[in-house]
Write an enzyme that holds these catalytic residues in place. Structure first.
Site, PDB file in Angstrom:
ATOM      1  N   ASP A  47     -69.682 -27.893   9.086  1.00 15.46           N
ATOM      2  CA  ASP A  47     -71.095 -28.153   8.816  1.00 15.46           C
ATOM      3  C   ASP A  47     -71.568 -29.372   9.596  1.00 15.46           C
ATOM      4  O   ASP A  47     -71.025 -30.462   9.449  1.00 15.46           O
ATOM      5  CB  ASP A  47     -71.289 -28.419   7.313  1.00 15.46           C
ATOM      6  CG  ASP A  47     -72.750 -28.643   6.966  1.00 15.46           C
ATOM      7  OD1 ASP A  47     -73.482 -27.651   6.820  1.00 15.46           O
ATOM      8  OD2 ASP A  47     -73.161 -29.820   6.875  1.00 15.46           O
ATOM      9  N   TYR A  52     -77.343 -35.509  12.549  1.00 13.77           N
ATOM     10  CA  TYR A  52     -76.068 -36.241  12.453  1.00 13.77           C
ATOM     11  C   TYR A  52     -75.660 -36.844  13.806  1.00 13.77           C
ATOM     12  O   TYR A  52     -74.786 -37.707  13.853  1.00 13.77           O
ATOM     13  CB  TYR A  52     -74.925 -35.349  11.944  1.00 13.77           C
ATOM     14  CG  TYR A  52     -75.125 -34.743  10.567  1.00 13.77           C
ATOM     15  CD1 TYR A  52     -76.173 -35.135   9.726  1.00 13.77           C
ATOM     16  CD2 TYR A  52     -74.254 -33.761  10.090  1.00 13.77           C
ATOM     17  CE1 TYR A  52     -76.356 -34.564   8.483  1.00 13.77           C
ATOM     18  CE2 TYR A  52     -74.431 -33.186   8.836  1.00 13.77           C
ATOM     19  CZ  TYR A  52     -75.488 -33.584   8.046  1.00 13.77           C
ATOM     20  OH  TYR A  52     -75.653 -33.004   6.810  1.00 13.77           O
ATOM     21  N   LYS A  77     -78.534 -27.521  11.478  1.00 11.58           N
ATOM     22  CA  LYS A  77     -79.803 -27.562  10.725  1.00 11.58           C
ATOM     23  C   LYS A  77     -80.929 -28.136  11.579  1.00 11.58           C
ATOM     24  O   LYS A  77     -80.679 -29.042  12.386  1.00 11.58           O
ATOM     25  CB  LYS A  77     -79.652 -28.439   9.470  1.00 11.58           C
ATOM     26  CG  LYS A  77     -78.356 -28.212   8.720  1.00 11.58           C
ATOM     27  CD  LYS A  77     -78.213 -29.063   7.480  1.00 11.58           C
ATOM     28  CE  LYS A  77     -76.812 -28.941   6.899  1.00 11.58           C
ATOM     29  NZ  LYS A  77     -75.842 -29.950   7.406  1.00 11.58           N
ATOM     30  N   HIS A 110     -83.390 -28.170   7.131  1.00 11.20           N
ATOM     31  CA  HIS A 110     -82.646 -29.270   6.504  1.00 11.20           C
ATOM     32  C   HIS A 110     -83.279 -29.744   5.177  1.00 11.20           C
ATOM     33  O   HIS A 110     -82.593 -29.939   4.185  1.00 11.20           O
ATOM     34  CB  HIS A 110     -82.528 -30.431   7.495  1.00 11.20           C
ATOM     35  CG  HIS A 110     -81.347 -31.305   7.266  1.00 11.20           C
ATOM     36  ND1 HIS A 110     -80.597 -31.856   8.278  1.00 11.20           N
ATOM     37  CD2 HIS A 110     -80.763 -31.726   6.118  1.00 11.20           C
ATOM     38  CE1 HIS A 110     -79.613 -32.583   7.770  1.00 11.20           C
ATOM     39  NE2 HIS A 110     -79.703 -32.524   6.455  1.00 11.20           N
TER      40      HIS A 110
HETATM   41  P1  NDP Z   1     -68.691 -36.008   0.064  1.00 12.15           P
HETATM   42  O1  NDP Z   1     -68.956 -35.816  -1.375  1.00 12.15           O
HETATM   43  O2  NDP Z   1     -68.043 -34.930   0.852  1.00 12.15           O
HETATM   44  O3  NDP Z   1     -67.870 -37.344   0.180  1.00 12.15           O
HETATM   45  C1  NDP Z   1     -67.470 -37.895   1.390  1.00 12.15           C
HETATM   46  C2  NDP Z   1     -66.876 -39.269   1.091  1.00 12.15           C
HETATM   47  O4  NDP Z   1     -65.778 -39.144   0.184  1.00 12.15           O
HETATM   48  C3  NDP Z   1     -66.356 -39.982   2.306  1.00 12.15           C
HETATM   49  O5  NDP Z   1     -66.609 -41.362   2.117  1.00 12.15           O
HETATM   50  C4  NDP Z   1     -64.868 -39.716   2.279  1.00 12.15           C
HETATM   51  O6  NDP Z   1     -64.155 -40.787   2.849  1.00 12.15           O
HETATM   52  C5  NDP Z   1     -64.584 -39.622   0.799  1.00 12.15           C
HETATM   53  N1  NDP Z   1     -63.522 -38.626   0.487  1.00 12.15           N
HETATM   54  C6  NDP Z   1     -63.358 -37.408   1.031  1.00 12.15           C
HETATM   55  N2  NDP Z   1     -62.293 -36.775   0.491  1.00 12.15           N
HETATM   56  C7  NDP Z   1     -61.771 -37.628  -0.421  1.00 12.15           C
HETATM   57  C8  NDP Z   1     -60.661 -37.551  -1.285  1.00 12.15           C
HETATM   58  N3  NDP Z   1     -59.897 -36.477  -1.319  1.00 12.15           N
HETATM   59  N4  NDP Z   1     -60.411 -38.616  -2.078  1.00 12.15           N
HETATM   60  C9  NDP Z   1     -61.200 -39.704  -2.056  1.00 12.15           C
HETATM   61  N5  NDP Z   1     -62.265 -39.844  -1.252  1.00 12.15           N
HETATM   62  C10 NDP Z   1     -62.555 -38.813  -0.433  1.00 12.15           C
HETATM   63  O7  NDP Z   1     -70.095 -36.429   0.717  1.00 12.15           O
HETATM   64  P2  NDP Z   1     -70.998 -36.043   1.957  1.00 12.15           P
HETATM   65  O8  NDP Z   1     -72.300 -36.672   1.693  1.00 12.15           O
HETATM   66  O9  NDP Z   1     -70.344 -36.335   3.236  1.00 12.15           O
HETATM   67  O10 NDP Z   1     -71.219 -34.460   1.802  1.00 12.15           O
HETATM   68  C11 NDP Z   1     -70.396 -33.486   2.415  1.00 12.15           C
HETATM   69  C12 NDP Z   1     -71.116 -32.821   3.571  1.00 12.15           C
HETATM   70  O11 NDP Z   1     -72.310 -32.184   3.138  1.00 12.15           O
HETATM   71  C13 NDP Z   1     -71.628 -33.790   4.641  1.00 12.15           C
HETATM   72  O12 NDP Z   1     -70.617 -34.363   5.416  1.00 12.15           O
HETATM   73  C14 NDP Z   1     -72.606 -32.927   5.368  1.00 12.15           C
HETATM   74  O13 NDP Z   1     -71.938 -32.039   6.251  1.00 12.15           O
HETATM   75  C15 NDP Z   1     -73.265 -32.196   4.189  1.00 12.15           C
HETATM   76  N6  NDP Z   1     -74.488 -32.891   3.709  1.00 12.15           N
HETATM   77  C16 NDP Z   1     -75.680 -32.198   3.771  1.00 12.15           C
HETATM   78  C17 NDP Z   1     -76.854 -32.777   3.353  1.00 12.15           C
HETATM   79  C18 NDP Z   1     -78.122 -32.012   3.432  1.00 12.15           C
HETATM   80  O14 NDP Z   1     -79.193 -32.608   3.231  1.00 12.15           O
HETATM   81  N7  NDP Z   1     -78.081 -30.729   3.716  1.00 12.15           N
HETATM   82  C19 NDP Z   1     -76.891 -34.154   2.826  1.00 12.15           C
HETATM   83  C20 NDP Z   1     -75.602 -34.779   2.764  1.00 12.15           C
HETATM   84  C21 NDP Z   1     -74.455 -34.153   3.173  1.00 12.15           C
HETATM   85  P3  NDP Z   1     -63.466 -40.784   4.314  1.00 12.15           P
HETATM   86  O15 NDP Z   1     -64.326 -39.978   5.233  1.00 12.15           O
HETATM   87  O16 NDP Z   1     -63.444 -42.240   4.664  1.00 12.15           O
HETATM   88  O17 NDP Z   1     -62.097 -40.199   4.141  1.00 12.15           O
END
Ligand code: NDP
Length: 274
Positions: A47, A52, A77, A110
């Site tokens: 995704d 981004y 998006k 988006h």
């Molecule tokens: P997430 O809920 O996926 O969380 C990501 C965070 O959690 C990062 O800081 C990561 O750290 C940490 N993390 C990941 N796996 C673990 C684990 N197993 N244990 C502990 N910490 C963990 O949040 P996102 O906001 O990134 O959402 C996921 C995806 O959704 C986005 O990346 C994007 O592609 C999409 N998105 C879409 C939006 C929209 O408006 N359509 C808005 C926001 C997100 P680290 O990377 O440092 O390991």
């Protein structure tokens, strides 16, 4: 749902993996490396989004992975500033060029905003009809946005990607999308780490020898919600894929549902006015 490549079937017959890989806030070499690790770990759905600023690196990692194109599912998006018919078509060309792909698997609006999403949707319908995208959908649409869009369109969105996690279970949207055959997809499924200390989730995690993140992601897919956790940490990327060897009980699913507090970490789509 026994394997990382298991898929949901979208309302137009296209298949989409239940588990995908998120890339928000990951850029440059970091996202390039992370996508490579994810593909090696078995993820087949990635995704991204124009906003981004990482489509080129995502595309490069995909191209170099050696994974056959038809095994991959790539979502991007159209950003808010590009909404409108002609501007969306231009934005799509830019995304397609950045990703280095002829066909995008899923193209989403988006955010709804206020009054341009119907024109934007017409552009997505055209891209779909000409075969440039395999499926079209929306993101951050409330029920009222979906109803309004569907009133004046001929393609029903295949997907609605929204903020969804145990603190925001979006039951009304789950019910509506289920009834309309719109696949719900969870962004920030892990609430960006904020649920790791929750005692209910920790208790269930202990029972299965799993981590809180794995319990939440399993809860998603058992609720028929596509989920796209993001991580740039190789061990977490692999950890988040380890959700296909256990099954939560109906009671455990309910316990997690009951954590709902209608709490967002992102913006309420009704408040993002543009
Ligand atoms: P997430 O809920 O996926 O969380 C990501 C965070 O959690 C990062 O800081 C990561 O750290 C940490 N993390 C990941 N796996 C673990 C684990 N197993 N244990 C502990 N910490 C963990 O949040 P996102 O906001 O990134 O959402 C996921 C995806 O959704 C986005 O990346 C994007 O592609 C999409 N998105 C879409 C939006 C929209 O408006 N359509 C808005 C926001 C997100 P680290 O990377 O440092 O390991």
């Amino acid at each position: 749902m026994k394997h990382i490549t298991d898929c949901t079937i979208l309302n137009n017959g296209v298949t989409m993996p239940w588990l995908g890989f998120g890339t928000y806030q990951a850029k440059g070499q970091e996202v390039y490396e992370a996508v490579k690790v994810a593909l090696k770990a078995g993820y087949r759905s990635i995704d991204t989004a124009a906003i981004y600023g990482n489509e080129a690196e995502v595309g490069k990692a995909i191209a170099e992975s050696g994974v056959a194109r038809d095994e991959l599912f790539v979502t991007t998006k159209v950003w808010n500033d590009d909404q409108g018919y002609e501007t969306t078509l231009q934005a799509f060309e830019e995304s397609r060029k950045n990703l280095g792909l002829d066909v995008i698997d899923l193209y989403l609006i988006h955010w709804p905003g206020q009054d341009k999403y119907k024109d934007t949707w017409k552009a997505l319908e055209r891209l779909y009809e000409e075969g440039s995208v395999r499926a079209i959908g929306v993101s951050n649409f409330h029920v009222h946005h979906l109803k309004d869009l569907m009133k004046d369109s001929h393609v029903v969105p295949a997907v609605n990607q929204v903020e969804l996690h145990p603190s925001l279970i979006q039951q009304e949207l789950q019910d509506f999308c289920g009834a309309q055959n719109i696949q719900l997809e969870a962004w920030s499924p892990l609430m960006r780490g904020k649920l790791n200390d929750n005692t209910t989730i920790l208790g269930i995690a202990q029972k299965y020898g799993k981590t809180p993140a794995q319990i939440i992601l399993r809860w998603d897919i058992q609720n028929k919600i596509v989920t796209i956790p993001k991580s740039v940490t190789p061990s977490r990327i692999r950890e988040n894929a380890g959700i296909f060897d256990f099954v939560l009980t109906p009671d455990e699913l309910k316990q997690i549902d009951s954590l709902n507090g209608n709490k967002r970490i992102g913006t309420d789509p009704d408040k993002l006015i543009f």
